[in-house]
Design an enzyme around this catalytic site. Structure first.
Site, PDB file in Angstrom:
ATOM      1  CG  ASP A  61      -2.045   1.037   1.113  1.00  0.00           C
ATOM      2  OD1 ASP A  61      -1.782   2.178   0.690  1.00  0.00           O
ATOM      3  OD2 ASP A  61      -3.192   0.690   1.434  1.00  0.00           O
ATOM      4  CE  LYS A  85      -4.099   4.104   4.853  1.00  0.00           C
ATOM      5  NZ  LYS A  85      -5.278   3.894   3.982  1.00  0.00           N
ATOM      6  CB  CYS A 185     -14.077   4.909   0.981  1.00  0.00           C
ATOM      7  SG  CYS A 185     -14.553   3.173   0.876  1.00  0.00           S
TER       8      CYS A 185
END
Lengths: 248, 83
Positions: A61, A85, A185
């Site tokens: 990521d 992350k 999102c």
């Protein structure tokens, strides 16, 4: 690799089950999984798979933790904001189960990452182009593939056992040539537990695939958390599919 | 008669309905049913025309030109891509 004393204690709730047992736990310990995306889906997926004792997890990521992630990305803490992350996730997962080997890639998925050997690839990304890249890699190399997505109150889950079936593939169901939907999102919102529901099911499918219990190649499940409804559908091969039609 | 299901947020634009059409007569497909529905409900029509809306007939994901027969269940599913 045989189980050691710590394994017998740690995985005792698996070992009590006839359809997992020592041989099943050894399969999990000897498995290698790539998880692409460490957001709302990747957090529960990686947590459950590390807890289950999957021996090697590669986490990929490019993003850093942002305050807006904390409402749903349950591996991260307020003090993680600004950190990669995958680095934070590795720390938390190692704290959960130090025997799991974890490789981290703080960048978008690329050929180098994909070309390592994996028994399974899990799509926890937030965009269609990345899903299609993973699908193509898995279809061409016969790697089982679990894809999921969520937005708003809704989740989607679909698994492909490319070890045993060549078709349909993700591209047969969701055509990569079509325009990417604008909702995600970031611009449309998402209910945190919906990601937990779908991510937990992704981890469950992953364990089923590793243990040989997955029989629903290409079956899609949709969840509507607002209305508490599920819909399960099968998918068909697209004879003109750019990814898997040549396999037949 | 076709049972039409609007899954997820599409349910904010219409209740599930039983559409009184003769499928053979109109050579029904998901695309044709979408056109009929859009005539009566413009907002729903816009949602159904969005990129990557999926359609399923009798719980099988199909293309927009798939033939629909009387008594079939047609489901429209909005795109879900985040994660």
């Amino acid at each position: 690799m045989p189980l050691n004393d710590d394994d017998f204690m740690r995985y005792s709730r698996h070992l009590l089950m006839d359809d997992i047992g020592e041989s099943g736990q050894e399969k999990l310990i000897n498995s290698r999984i790539l998880i692409v995306g460490l957001g709302g889906l990747g957090c529960p997926v990686s947590t459950y798979l590390a807890g289950a004792g999957v021996g090697f997890l590669a986490l990929c990521d490019p993003d850093r933790v942002d305050k807006t992630n904390l409402q749903r990305q349950v591996l991260f803490r307020s003090e993680d904001c600004g950190e990669f992350k995958v680095s934070c996730a590795k720390d938390r997962l190692k704290a959960l189960n130090d025997s799991v080997n974890i490789e981290i890639y703080p960048r978008a998925v690329d050929t180098e990452i994909l070309n390592y050997h994996y028994d399974l690839i899990i799509d926890c990304t937030d965009n269609l182009p990345a899903r299609h890249v993973l699908n193509k890699q898995c279809s061409e190399n016969k790697i089982p593939f679990v894809s999921a997505a969520a937005v708003g109150w809704e989740g989607q889950l679909i698994g492909f056992d490319f070890n045993n079936y060549s078709s349909p593939c993700f591209n047969c169901v969701i055509n990569g040539q079509l325009q990417d939907p604008v909702m995600n999102c970031s611009n449309s919102g998402v209910v945190g537990p919906v990601l937990g529901v779908i991510g937990s099911l992704q981890a469950t499918i992953a364990i089923r695939m590793l243990l040989g219990y997955f029989q629903q190649h290409g079956e899609m499940q949709r969840y509507d958390g607002k209305r508490g409804q599920w819909l399960t559908m099968t998918s068909m091969r697209d004879k003109a599919c750019m990814v898997c039609s040549h396999e037949l | 008669m076709v049972k039409v299901l609007f899954f997820g947020r599409l349910g904010d634009f219409s209740e599930n309905i039983e559409l009184k059409v003769n499928c053979t007569e109109i050579e029904a497909t998901p695309k044709k049913i979408r056109s009929l529905l859009s005539e009566d409900n413009v907002n729903l029509g816009k949602q159904l025309a969005a990129a990557q809306v999926l359609v399923a007939v009798n719980k099988v994901i199909v293309g927009w030109d798939y033939p629909i027969n009387d008594g079939d269940e047609l489901a429209f599913l909005p795109p879900v891509t985040g994660g």
